[in-house]
Design a protein around this motif. Sequence first.
Motif: not given
Length: 350
Positions: A211-220, A225-233, A187-192
């Motif tokens: 997908a979160m909205e269709a499943a009725g999941r809240a998005v915190d 979090l944004e980051s450069m698309p790298t391993r360090d990010g 239920e508590r899923i992040a996007f990084l």
Amino acid sequence: MPQPKGSKGRVTIIEIADAAGVSKSTVSLVLTGRGSVKPETRQQVLQVMDRLGYVYNRGAANLRNAQSRIVGLVLNDLSNPFFAEFAIGVEKVLQMAGYVAFMANTAESVVRQEQVMRMMREHGAGGIILCPALDTRPEHLDWVRVADTALLVAIRRLPGVNVSHVVPENLAGASRVTRHLVNLGHERIAFLGGMHSMVVRQERHGGFLAAMEAAGRAVDPALNLESMPTRDGGFGAMSAVLSLADRPTAVVCYNDVVAIGAMLAAARHGLVVGRDIAVVGFDDTSEARHVSPALTTVAVDPVGLGERAAALLLKQINDPAIEPESFIGPANLVIRESCGAYQRALAAAG
């Protein structure tokens, strides 16, 4: 040496000089970089060159006959295995067609991108495959189209640029992998990862939200979090969400490189990926298959995308009047150990 005006009506330095209101020798100094030219005069000459579509061919004497056999390949991040695999696909098709690729890495620099693209044209490239650097805008490519250069944009779509595109199915792919985590009970899923200005990030995050909205999941918002698309990010973004009092139980990452950085951060925090927290990526690079635990991800076939990009560009080179084409490559869910599906299946069976 500068291109002479021939049967194809190419612009000459005399025409440049007339339009800029300077002498022929001044134009030559700007082209060669020799001698002293006032900055404002240099800028005036360069603007006229762009407007008239003039291209300085440094290798005209020995490359004129080979001009159509050279293709530029401009990559935004060659340190990412995805782009290495994409380049393999491009070169495979070019080699079969008797073309040579000139490859350059911009390291996400728009300034470097313009430099290498101009250099490729000067040395006779008949077309360019561009994986745009971060913050590339349509106007950055105006001079390419004025110069009548075949151009294809790959991986990162550029709205407002009327050229052929080859991109993966970002929105649907992100939606599929997010639904998989929801179906596993998270239920508590992040996007990084990724920067908001990147169209790819907007599309993949859009699929996640749908997908979160269709499943009725809240998005915190704290878990976006944004980051450069790298391993360090990925390492930094994952460290940030793991420091929250109510941390996520699953993480959708912008790409595989970010996901691998996130997995390293989880281990640093004493968590076992696939048991204590689920991590998924996007791209399905060879590295995703070989990390431990193996990464659940979205397969977009970078080699196949490279092959398609090269084929469409060659089509355009052979027929400059052809209308731009767009290809959206499929994005398929690949389930491995990092999402914890196998652990849950074993627990259910026991």
